[in-house]
Each structure stands twice: as C-alpha cells, then as structure tokens.
Design a protein around this motif. Sequence first.
Motif, PDB file in Angstrom:
ATOM      1  N   PRO A   1       0.851  -1.193   0.000  1.00 48.83           N
ATOM      2  CA  PRO A   1       0.000   0.000   0.000  1.00 48.83           C
ATOM      3  C   PRO A   1       0.884   1.239   0.000  1.00 48.83           C
ATOM      4  O   PRO A   1       1.945   1.252   0.645  1.00 48.83           O
ATOM      5  CB  PRO A   1      -0.787  -0.108   1.307  1.00 48.83           C
ATOM      6  N   HIS A   2       0.458   2.255  -0.717  1.00 45.17           N
ATOM      7  CA  HIS A   2       1.259   3.485  -0.747  1.00 45.17           C
ATOM      8  C   HIS A   2       1.194   4.203   0.597  1.00 45.17           C
ATOM      9  O   HIS A   2       2.216   4.508   1.207  1.00 45.17           O
ATOM     10  CB  HIS A   2       0.775   4.400  -1.871  1.00 45.17           C
ATOM     11  N   ARG A   3      -0.015   4.458   1.073  1.00 44.69           N
ATOM     12  CA  ARG A   3      -0.240   5.014   2.404  1.00 44.69           C
ATOM     13  C   ARG A   3      -1.499   4.381   2.946  1.00 44.69           C
ATOM     14  O   ARG A   3      -2.434   4.104   2.206  1.00 44.69           O
ATOM     15  CB  ARG A   3      -0.390   6.545   2.378  1.00 44.69           C
ATOM     16  N   LEU A   4      -1.534   4.166   4.268  1.00 46.77           N
ATOM     17  CA  LEU A   4      -2.692   3.478   4.860  1.00 46.77           C
ATOM     18  C   LEU A   4      -3.005   4.090   6.225  1.00 46.77           C
ATOM     19  O   LEU A   4      -2.760   3.479   7.278  1.00 46.77           O
ATOM     20  CB  LEU A   4      -2.384   1.984   4.979  1.00 46.77           C
ATOM     21  N   PRO A   5      -3.568   5.323   6.260  1.00 44.49           N
ATOM     22  CA  PRO A   5      -3.908   5.933   7.552  1.00 44.49           C
ATOM     23  C   PRO A   5      -5.083   5.218   8.208  1.00 44.49           C
ATOM     24  O   PRO A   5      -6.121   5.011   7.580  1.00 44.49           O
ATOM     25  CB  PRO A   5      -4.258   7.376   7.177  1.00 44.49           C
ATOM     26  N   MET A   6      -4.913   4.836   9.472  1.00 44.28           N
ATOM     27  CA  MET A   6      -5.963   4.151  10.204  1.00 44.28           C
ATOM     28  C   MET A   6      -6.039   4.689  11.624  1.00 44.28           C
ATOM     29  O   MET A   6      -5.011   5.059  12.222  1.00 44.28           O
ATOM     30  CB  MET A   6      -5.725   2.629  10.233  1.00 44.28           C
ATOM     31  N   VAL A   7      -7.262   4.762  12.147  1.00 39.64           N
ATOM     32  CA  VAL A   7      -7.489   5.227  13.516  1.00 39.64           C
ATOM     33  C   VAL A   7      -7.375   4.045  14.460  1.00 39.64           C
ATOM     34  O   VAL A   7      -7.969   2.979  14.230  1.00 39.64           O
ATOM     35  CB  VAL A   7      -8.881   5.890  13.639  1.00 39.64           C
ATOM     36  N   THR A   8      -6.606   4.222  15.536  1.00 40.71           N
ATOM     37  CA  THR A   8      -6.396   3.151  16.519  1.00 40.71           C
ATOM     38  C   THR A   8      -7.376   3.336  17.668  1.00 40.71           C
ATOM     39  O   THR A   8      -7.303   4.304  18.424  1.00 40.71           O
ATOM     40  CB  THR A   8      -4.964   3.180  17.045  1.00 40.71           C
ATOM     41  N   VAL A   9      -8.305   2.406  17.790  1.00 43.64           N
ATOM     42  CA  VAL A   9      -9.316   2.438  18.858  1.00 43.64           C
ATOM     43  C   VAL A   9      -9.059   1.284  19.796  1.00 43.64           C
ATOM     44  O   VAL A   9      -9.116   0.108  19.394  1.00 43.64           O
ATOM     45  CB  VAL A   9     -10.743   2.342  18.270  1.00 43.64           C
ATOM     46  N   ALA A  10      -8.724   1.611  21.057  1.00 47.44           N
ATOM     47  CA  ALA A  10      -8.422   0.568  22.035  1.00 47.44           C
ATOM     48  C   ALA A  10      -9.680  -0.220  22.371  1.00 47.44           C
ATOM     49  O   ALA A  10     -10.751   0.349  22.594  1.00 47.44           O
ATOM     50  CB  ALA A  10      -7.823   1.182  23.295  1.00 47.44           C
ATOM     51  N   ARG A  11      -9.553  -1.526  22.411  1.00 47.92           N
ATOM     52  CA  ARG A  11     -10.660  -2.379  22.802  1.00 47.92           C
ATOM     53  C   ARG A  11     -10.708  -2.490  24.340  1.00 47.92           C
ATOM     54  O   ARG A  11      -9.676  -2.402  25.012  1.00 47.92           O
ATOM     55  CB  ARG A  11     -10.514  -3.789  22.195  1.00 47.92           C
ATOM     56  N   ALA A  12     -11.889  -2.721  24.871  1.00 46.34           N
ATOM     57  CA  ALA A  12     -12.043  -2.856  26.320  1.00 46.34           C
ATOM     58  C   ALA A  12     -11.174  -4.003  26.817  1.00 46.34           C
ATOM     59  O   ALA A  12     -11.217  -5.115  26.316  1.00 46.34           O
ATOM     60  CB  ALA A  12     -13.502  -3.144  26.658  1.00 46.34           C
ATOM     61  N   GLY A  13     -10.332  -3.695  27.779  1.00 49.33           N
ATOM     62  CA  GLY A  13      -9.451  -4.719  28.342  1.00 49.33           C
ATOM     63  C   GLY A  13      -8.201  -4.931  27.534  1.00 49.33           C
ATOM     64  O   GLY A  13      -7.361  -5.758  27.889  1.00 49.33           O
ATOM     65  N   GLY A  14      -8.043  -4.214  26.400  1.00 45.63           N
ATOM     66  CA  GLY A  14      -6.852  -4.384  25.579  1.00 45.63           C
ATOM     67  C   GLY A  14      -6.171  -3.078  25.361  1.00 45.63           C
ATOM     68  O   GLY A  14      -6.531  -2.042  25.908  1.00 45.63           O
ATOM     69  N   GLY A  15      -5.161  -3.109  24.441  1.00 41.70           N
ATOM     70  CA  GLY A  15      -4.444  -1.879  24.131  1.00 41.70           C
ATOM     71  C   GLY A  15      -3.501  -1.595  25.190  1.00 41.70           C
ATOM     72  O   GLY A  15      -3.026  -0.776  25.691  1.00 41.70           O
TER      73      GLY A  15
END
Length: 451
Positions: free
Chosen positions: A437-451
């Motif tokens: 992929p050239h660029r792949l911006p993604m939002v990181t959303v922590a899961r409950a109990g994770g991250g």
Amino acid sequence: MNARCTYGVAPGALPVFGHALPLLRDPLAFLSTLPGRGDLVRIRVGPVRAVVVCDPGLTREVLRDDRTFDKGGPLYDRIREFTGNGLASCPHRDHRRQRRLLQPAFHSARMPEYAEVMTRQVTALTGAWRDGGTVDAADEMLTLSARITVAAMFGSEADDAGLARVMDDFTTVVAGIPRRALMPAPADRLPTPGNRRYDRARARLRAAIGLLITRQRSGDPGTGDLLSMLLAAGRDGPDGRGLSDTEIADQLVTFFAAGTETSGSALAWALYLLGGHPEVARRLRAEVDGVLDGAPAATFGHLPGLRLTAAVISEALRLYPPAWVLTRTTTDDTRLGGHTIPAGTAVVYSAYLLHRRPELFPDPERFVPDRWIAAPGAPQPPRTAFLPFGSGPRKCIGDVFALTEAALALATVVAGWDLRPANGRRVRPAPRLVLSPHRLPMVTVARAGGG
C-alpha cells in the motif's frame, strides 16, 4: 504439459521503448490484459524480448525446472545490485549449497524461539499507540517486520534512530529496482538525482550490514541468531570453508529485504481489507478473543486455533502477493507449452495475474477468507496456483517464518485494537519490488481490556 498452448503477442509496443511505458505507468493493469492474448505472451522492454507465462500449469513447469529456467532477467540483474549473490537471487549452480547451509536456521524446531521475538516486538509496537490516534498502518507494519527481522538476524533489537535511517535507505532501493529494471543499461549510470540517491542508499545499507558482521565477529559468539549461524555455516560444507564476509552479507541483505517487505506488506493489506469488511473483522475478533482467552498477545501455542486469522492472511496474500512479478532466464533452448523458447529468453510470471484468474479463484476481486477454510469435501482453492512464496526448488526458505509472524502480529493487534480507516479513500497498491500500500492511515481504537 504436452498440449500445445496459445502463443500471443501483447499489442501496443512502441519503437525503441516496446512495452516499457505501460509497464511503468500501470503494470498491474497491463499484466491483467495478457491472459486474453494467450497462455504465453511475448512482450518487449527496450531491446529485451520476454515471454509472460499466463497459465498456471506452465508456470509450475517453469518453477519446477530451475536449471533450465534459472534466476535471471532484467529484474534479477537489478536485485543482485542490492542483495549480491544471496539465496533468493543466486543462479542455479550456487543454490543447492547455499540452501543446505541455511536451512537449519529455518527448521520448524526454531519457530517457537522466533515466535517469542515476534510477540515481544508486536507488543512493544502496539504499546506505543494511543486510543483515538492515527497511524500509517503500512509504515507501522513495515517497521514491525524490520524489527522482527533484525532481532532474528542479530539477536538484538535495533535502536530507533538507526532503524529509521536503514528504512529510509531501504525504501529508496526497493522503489528504485523495478524502475531500473525497465531502464536501458547506459541510463543507470547517468548522474541523475534518482540514480545518485539509489547508489548512496545501496552503499549505506551494505556498509551497515558489514559493520554488524564485524562487531559480531569481534564479540562473544551467539548461538540462536541468524548471523551466528551463518558465521558457523560452511565448516561442514563440501569444501570445508566457512562463508566469507561477502557471502554472509549477501544472505543478511537478502533476508532483511525479504523478511521486512513480505510480512509487512501482507499485514498492512490484511488490516486494510478488514477495515473494509466489518463482518469479517467481527468474526476475527471473536476468534482471537476465544483463543487468547484474556491473554494480551498471541503466542506460538495459540496458532493452531487461529484458523480464520490464517485465512485472512492467505486471502490478503492472494489479492496482493508481495512478489507480484518475477523473471527467469532460459539457459538452453527448451519447449514450453508446445513452443520453442530459445536460450537466453527472459520468462516472466506473475502471482498477481494467476491469483485473479476467475477459473482458479471464483469471484477473484472479492475478499473471501472463507475460501481457505471450506468445509470437508467442499471445493478447495488450487494450492498449486497460489504462489505468494513461489514454488518448486526455489520456494522461499522463510515462508513458515513469514506466516508465523503475520498470524501472531495480526492476532495481537486484533486482541487489543480496532483499526478503522481514517478516510474512505480506496488504497491503491504501489507496484514496487513488493506490492505494498502506498499510504494506509488508520485510527487506533483501544478495545475494552486491551491496548
């Protein structure tokens, strides 16, 4: 294959350039048109005439006979500028000895140890993410694979500043190789800004690897990392010689390039595809939560239960195979599909092309991980036409390493995070040496109990 196959010619060749312009402009689109021209299709790139193999059976013939169809052609000429005579690019005459010396480093018994490195690195990477932040998933997965590869090769972790410099140079070289493969030979010696950047980056990468070898030789010898095994390799070889520093450097550059780009690309594409298919993502989260059972990261022991995880990776590799196009060169006059192929002919094959043929993979443009976990007795995908790691004697020596890394990394990311596309734009593949992929911006959303 004894049946006579169709032999066509690609249209649109220009004087002098041949098909170089469509290959530079949109190589994936150009390749996709060729099966309609025949099972074997002749193309021309400047003065170089080549045959593109569009049929899966003929492709298997080419890959099985690595003596007649040897590693070569314009692409491998350029790859050797970077990797030297490493395992992935060496000619047939050198391959058997190199493979035998290197195989112990990739024995299945070593995978649990490598898996510990993989889990540790992905945990460290995702631990730096923040809830609601944005990351370039392509860069993050490439960095993760580089860290894992460096740790496996040298038994130590790379410092951030040093790794950033190496990755900048690596990106420059990898982007330059396909362009130089389509460039007439004298043009690569012109003092253009692009050629100078490429030459400087290549020289710095080789120098960095050479320095690491020197440091390892002068320090306490390790036992578990790839470099230590290479330093010891050859003492039991047929000539009784150990590998020279140049030979060792060639192998390390080869493994760094292959290990970093292949796994990083597969992971990035898997995350992109999951972001556009929420139902598959939901099922994957359920599988990971059930298998990990509260553990914060996936480990080697979890792998047997991660069936959908493995299927997602296989489907990402089908749609976006890292080694999307490769070449061989005929060493003798030979017959292929009932046609004579003269000695010295460049033979091109493409996993991307084969993986999207509808008679092999129904509805080939769709992301369907379940095609890899069909019920017993149901039709299975044709594994002989699935070539993300090649096939035959030259199949990638690190395929199990790469698949283990991808499964552990994907499961660990999914356990702690939801990655959601930062915008609705379609991500286009960048057909460099590896299909990324050239660029792949993604939002990181922590899961409950994770991250």
